[in-house]
Design a protein around this motif. Structure first.
Motif, PDB file in Angstrom:
ATOM      1  N   GLU A 196      11.281 -17.976  -5.813  1.00 33.56           N
ATOM      2  CA  GLU A 196      11.683 -19.062  -6.782  1.00 33.56           C
ATOM      3  C   GLU A 196      11.212 -20.215  -6.357  1.00 33.56           C
ATOM      4  O   GLU A 196      10.650 -21.038  -7.352  1.00 33.56           O
ATOM      5  N   ALA A 197      10.825 -20.727  -4.987  1.00 34.02           N
ATOM      6  CA  ALA A 197      10.296 -22.197  -4.887  1.00 34.02           C
ATOM      7  C   ALA A 197       8.869 -21.865  -5.046  1.00 34.02           C
ATOM      8  O   ALA A 197       8.120 -22.712  -5.733  1.00 34.02           O
ATOM      9  N   THR A 198       8.292 -21.076  -4.755  1.00 36.85           N
ATOM     10  CA  THR A 198       6.740 -20.621  -5.239  1.00 36.85           C
ATOM     11  C   THR A 198       6.546 -20.610  -6.640  1.00 36.85           C
ATOM     12  O   THR A 198       5.610 -21.381  -7.214  1.00 36.85           O
ATOM     13  N   ALA A 199       7.320 -20.180  -7.455  1.00 39.85           N
ATOM     14  CA  ALA A 199       7.502 -20.245  -8.704  1.00 39.85           C
ATOM     15  C   ALA A 199       7.455 -21.651  -9.731  1.00 39.85           C
ATOM     16  O   ALA A 199       6.839 -22.290 -10.299  1.00 39.85           O
ATOM     17  N   ASN A 210       0.713 -20.687 -18.517  1.00 41.41           N
ATOM     18  CA  ASN A 210       2.144 -20.676 -19.435  1.00 41.41           C
ATOM     19  C   ASN A 210       2.629 -19.463 -19.296  1.00 41.41           C
ATOM     20  O   ASN A 210       2.469 -18.451 -20.254  1.00 41.41           O
ATOM     21  N   ALA A 211       3.389 -19.044 -18.304  1.00 43.10           N
ATOM     22  CA  ALA A 211       4.032 -17.797 -18.256  1.00 43.10           C
ATOM     23  C   ALA A 211       5.596 -17.523 -17.487  1.00 43.10           C
ATOM     24  O   ALA A 211       5.850 -18.607 -16.756  1.00 43.10           O
ATOM     25  N   ASN A 212       5.991 -16.519 -17.800  1.00 44.63           N
ATOM     26  CA  ASN A 212       7.170 -16.189 -17.190  1.00 44.63           C
ATOM     27  C   ASN A 212       6.881 -14.715 -16.258  1.00 44.63           C
ATOM     28  O   ASN A 212       6.595 -14.061 -16.953  1.00 44.63           O
ATOM     29  N   VAL A 213       7.582 -14.868 -15.087  1.00 45.99           N
ATOM     30  CA  VAL A 213       7.170 -13.653 -14.198  1.00 45.99           C
ATOM     31  C   VAL A 213       8.550 -13.065 -14.000  1.00 45.99           C
ATOM     32  O   VAL A 213       9.576 -13.438 -13.773  1.00 45.99           O
ATOM     33  N   ARG A 214       8.577 -11.700 -14.397  1.00 48.50           N
ATOM     34  CA  ARG A 214       9.821 -10.708 -14.196  1.00 48.50           C
ATOM     35  C   ARG A 214       9.694  -9.725 -13.230  1.00 48.50           C
ATOM     36  O   ARG A 214       8.578  -9.069 -13.310  1.00 48.50           O
ATOM     37  N   ALA A 215      10.286  -9.622 -12.201  1.00 50.92           N
ATOM     38  CA  ALA A 215      10.433  -8.768 -11.256  1.00 50.92           C
ATOM     39  C   ALA A 215      11.430  -7.505 -11.783  1.00 50.92           C
ATOM     40  O   ALA A 215      12.438  -7.723 -11.662  1.00 50.92           O
ATOM     41  N   GLY A 265       8.126 -19.765 -14.937  1.00 47.10           N
ATOM     42  CA  GLY A 265       9.269 -18.935 -14.735  1.00 47.10           C
ATOM     43  C   GLY A 265       9.285 -17.678 -13.818  1.00 47.10           C
ATOM     44  O   GLY A 265       8.330 -17.071 -13.752  1.00 47.10           O
ATOM     45  N   PHE A 266      10.359 -17.451 -13.135  1.00 43.18           N
ATOM     46  CA  PHE A 266      10.601 -16.198 -12.277  1.00 43.18           C
ATOM     47  C   PHE A 266      11.990 -15.901 -12.531  1.00 43.18           C
ATOM     48  O   PHE A 266      13.094 -16.503 -12.503  1.00 43.18           O
ATOM     49  N   LEU A 326       2.293 -15.306  -8.052  1.00 38.87           N
ATOM     50  CA  LEU A 326       2.938 -16.663  -8.335  1.00 38.87           C
ATOM     51  C   LEU A 326       1.981 -17.599  -8.243  1.00 38.87           C
ATOM     52  O   LEU A 326       1.949 -18.796  -9.033  1.00 38.87           O
ATOM     53  N   GLU A 327       1.575 -17.836  -6.970  1.00 37.23           N
ATOM     54  CA  GLU A 327       0.426 -18.867  -6.622  1.00 37.23           C
ATOM     55  C   GLU A 327      -0.717 -18.844  -7.462  1.00 37.23           C
ATOM     56  O   GLU A 327      -1.305 -19.972  -7.713  1.00 37.23           O
ATOM     57  N   SER A 328      -1.227 -17.664  -7.854  1.00 35.47           N
ATOM     58  CA  SER A 328      -2.348 -17.644  -8.672  1.00 35.47           C
ATOM     59  C   SER A 328      -2.322 -18.102 -10.095  1.00 35.47           C
ATOM     60  O   SER A 328      -3.191 -18.684 -10.696  1.00 35.47           O
ATOM     61  N   LEU A 329      -0.919 -18.253 -10.511  1.00 35.34           N
ATOM     62  CA  LEU A 329      -0.800 -18.417 -12.072  1.00 35.34           C
ATOM     63  C   LEU A 329      -0.409 -20.013 -12.180  1.00 35.34           C
ATOM     64  O   LEU A 329       0.020 -20.507 -13.379  1.00 35.34           O
ATOM     65  N   ASN A 330      -0.614 -20.848 -11.125  1.00 36.22           N
ATOM     66  CA  ASN A 330      -0.618 -22.157 -11.214  1.00 36.22           C
ATOM     67  C   ASN A 330      -1.117 -22.700 -12.754  1.00 36.22           C
ATOM     68  O   ASN A 330      -2.376 -22.524 -12.661  1.00 36.22           O
TER      69      ASN A 330
END
Length: 770
Positions: free
Chosen positions: A210-213, A189-194, A219-220, A182-186
């Motif tokens: 969630e705060a990091t995203a 334009n993306a959503n990350v799903r676990a 998105g997370f 998440l930190e690297s994707l700053n």
């Protein structure tokens, strides 16, 4: 599997290691003995089982409340059974110094105890080889490609459609890599799903992620638990699969992505590079959490599903385990019962026929092979030892024939058999001499044991013109129950005219000794090395082949000529076979029968002690000494080729003979012995024994055999591509702690007179016999 141990499974079914254990049992078609917790197993001990061996998938998290407690429980199992252990969650330095140290101690102690040691990666195997004090032989069986349940043809969108859908599969817990991703994707334009749920006790992690995203502007979402079809659908629909964990050494989630035909971004580490060598089309390595950079440079069709590989399934993993258990580490079943059981599949066979100017005999062999009732594939390799004319091969045979030839440089049976074996393309080598004709069921009976014990060396029944085997062989079969009770002298009963073994084991032994030229002996020499490599000897009385000529002993009318030929064979073998039955006892040979390893310990360094101990052992036949370099000892024994005094940094022994000894003695005391009987009896028991006095308090030596060491090594190469140590990792000059690795170790009370030197020795008196 006939040699399969009882499987013990401990822990809840949803745990990844338990899932692995249960799926392995399914692949092997065996019923596990299951316990909900380690406490349940502890209460059940001692176990009453029909087998002498057990297999367990070990992680300290499931087997105890501390790593040390888990090992104690395993030791209790080891008091009853031979142990096959698959190690999981192998310690890593990133766990923190204290935790890594405590878990490493536990894993190392158990790894040294295991009879069969299995890991899921070469990275994990390196851990054991690096940390264990003793020689260990990890078998590397990578995690299998997962079975796929979904039948839907789900497709992911191309990367041109954004925001990008990025997914990480598996439980969420600290260190899994979600935070770094998440930190690297700053700015991406993306959503990350676990895809999965948060691990028990880590609910606080969701708020942090969630705060990091939010800070990164992506998105997370955490899906929570997904059924297998739901999980596979989500994995197929995502655009960019990711394995973000930086410090993993085995990953079921990565194997699941590959099983679905998905290309996946994986943190660059030792393990992921290892897998990239196998499935490079599916793995893109990401160094130093540079997820954003790598994602921006992905091709638009990265999300396209590829054809999933099928080259490493649970069936392959199960076969790897089976071959390890069949390597001879565990007690073996009687071959009489094994050969009666129909194998799952009959292996392909290469019939190797040494040939020299006998076209009629060769034609008879071809005719006999045409009528074999063998269910597997066969081919015939005709290996010509320098005939004037090319061996004749008929047209339209039902099996392929290859002809290979060597120059006529004398009778070179060893070299020509190797030539034939090198040309073979099948799994089993069946050596049949060019004047020996197999009966219609020969191959079926010769190969039967090999389907259960891949290290078997099977000698058939060669009957001569009178319709009988020679009397000396009939006596041998009666005395050894057809070699089921073979000992270290049984190499004398192996004849290469009707000899069958696996091609893999033949290569491991090293083939026949091509330096042997002239009639006879090459089969005994090969059998000797095969025994020391862990071979299981077996005489198949039903694998019958006809030899119209008389046995060797009946072919001579001149006794002097017969004796001369047999004497030359004996001279050749004395240089190569170290067993006392093959060589004169008072002659010095460069190849030792017994190596005495003297440790670098103070009690051996008292004045005169080392010289006295060395001299005492040299009075016994076949002994070589490996000891630390001491100037006075080096001066005394400078001309004796049997004494090897090593300085710090010495890499090995002159002539490269280290490791060829049949028996190796690790002295635990400065001691000598009046005869070698105590040491000899180790060979035909477990091959690994501690020699003590009747009280067990005085420990004289640890003895292990080449056969025992080879069987441990054989278990580590039980499947193609398995990681292994090709050299014995134990030191040339060992301390008393650095004794051979092993689970079961017999304790023998010595019967001979052992003399301990615990005070300085005045050499003047010793030399003069005072």
């Amino acid at each position: 599997m006939k040699n399969s141990p009882q499987h013990i499974v401990v822990g809840p079914a949803e745990h990844g290691v338990v899932t692995y254990a249960l799926q392995l049992c399914d692949a092997l078609n065996v019923e596990p003995l299951c316990f909900e917790s380690w406490q349940d197993l502890e209460r059940a001990l001692p176990l009453t089982l029909e087998t002498q061996s057990v297999h367990i998938c070990f992680t300290d998290h499931l087997l105890g409340d501390t790593p040390a407690r888990a090992v104690q429980l395993m030791h209790r199992l080891g008091e009853q059974f031979y142990l096959s252990i698959s190690f999981h969650d192998v310690p890593q330095v990133q766990e923190g110094e204290e935790r890594f140290a405590s878990r490493t101690r536990a894993y190392v102690e158990l790894g040294e105890r295991a009879d069969v040691l299995v890991v899921n990666s070469e990275h994990e195997a390196a851990f054991f080889r690096r940390h264990c004090r003793k020689a260990v032989y990890p078998l590397v069986l990578p995690l299998p490609l997962a079975a796929v349940e979904t039948q839907g043809n789900y497709r992911a969108k191309p990367l041109t459609e954004q925001p990008l859908d990025i997914s990480v599969m598996g439980f969420l817990y600290p260190g899994k890599g979600h935070q770094e991703l998440l930190e690297s994707l700053n700015g991406v334009n993306a959503n990350v799903r676990a895809l999965g749920k948060i691990s028990e006790g880590h609910d606080w992690l969701l708020e942090k992620l969630e705060a990091t995203a939010q800070n990164a502007g992506v998105g997370f979402e955490v899906t929570g638990y997904l059924s297998e079809p739901e999980l596979e659908e989500q994995m197929l629909r995502t655009q960019i699969p990711v394995c973000a964990h930086r410090h993993f050494s085995a990953s079921g989630s990565l194997m699941k992505w590959i099983s679905l035909g998905r290309r996946v971004l994986v943190s660059d580490n030792t393990y992921s590079r290892e897998l990239a060598k196998i499935w490079g089309d599916f793995i893109t390595l990401v160094p130093n959490d540079e997820w954003a950079r790598v994602i921006k440079n992905l091709p638009a069709d990265f999300s396209r599903r590829l054809e999933a590989p099928t080259n490493w399934t649970w069936a392959h993993v199960a076969q790897g385990y089976e071959r390890a258990w069949a390597s001879g580490i565990f007690p073996e079943q009687d071959p009489h019962t094994l050969v009666e059981r129909e194998p799952r599949n009959w292996p392909s066979v290469s019939v190797v026929v040494p040939y020299f100017e006998n076209p009629d005999g060769l034609t008879a062999i071809f005719r006999a092979l045409e009528h074999q009732d063998y269910a597997g594939k066969i081919e015939c390799i005709v290996a010509d030892d320098g005939s004037a004319d090319t061996p004749p091969v008929p047209d339209n045979l039902s099996f392929p024939v290859k002809v290979v030839r060597q120059d006529n440089l004398g009778f070179r049976a060893a070299a020509v058999r190797n030539l034939g074996a090198q040309a073979a393309s099948h799994d089993v080598l069946a050596f049949i001499d060019g004047d020996t004709v197999p009966r219609h069921d020969y191959l079926r009976h010769a190969v039967a044991l090999l389907t259960h014990q891949p290290h078997a060396l099977v000698v058939g029944t060669r009957v001569h013109g009178d319709g009988k085997e020679p009397a000396w062989l009939q006596d041998a079969w009666a005395q050894t129950n057809h070699l089921a009770k073979a000992d270290d002298s049984a190499w004398r009963f192996i004849i290469s005219a009707v000899l069958t073994c696996s091609r893999d084991f033949f290569n491991r032994v090293g083939g026949f000794d091509e330096s042997m030229v002239g009639y006879g002996g090459e089969d005994w020499e090969f059998a000797w090395r095969a025994w020391n490599c862990g071979a299981r000897f077996w005489h198949s009385e039903l694998a019958v082949a006809d030899h119209p000529e008389d046995d060797w002993g009946e072919r001579f009318t001149d006794d002097t000529a017969a004796i001369a030929q047999k004497n030359w064979e004996s001279v050749m073998l004395a240089q190569r076979i170290t067993h006392p039955m093959a060589r004169p006892s008072h002659t010095i040979f460069t190849r030792p029968d017994i190596e005495i390893l003297i440790p670098e310990e103070a009690k051996f360094w008292q004045p005169g002690v080392l010289e006295t101990v060395i001299e005492g052992w040299l009075a016994l036949p076949g002994v070589h000494i490996i000891a630390p370099w001491v100037e006075s000892a080096a001066t005394v024994f400078t001309a004796d080729p049997r004494v090897h005094l090593l300085k710090n940094g010495d890499a090995g022994l002159p002539g490269g003979n280290h490791g060829t000894a049949r028996l190796r003695v690790h002295l635990l005391q400065a001691t000598t012995v009046e005869n070698l009987n105590d040491i000899y009896r180790v060979e035909n028991h477990d091959g690994n024994a501690l020699l003590t006095d009747s009280t067990g308090r005085k420990k004289f030596a640890r003895v292990d055999s080449a056969r025992w060491r080879s069987r441990r090594a054989n278990a580590s190469v039980a499947c193609v591509g398995a990681g292994r140590e090709t050299e014995d990792a134990s030191p040339l000059v060992a301390s008393s702690a650095m004794v051979p690795a092993g689970g079961k170790c017999s304790t023998f009370t010595v019967e001979a007179q052992w003399t301990i030197f615990d005070e300085p020795v005045r050499l003047e008196g010793f030399f003069a016999g005072w």
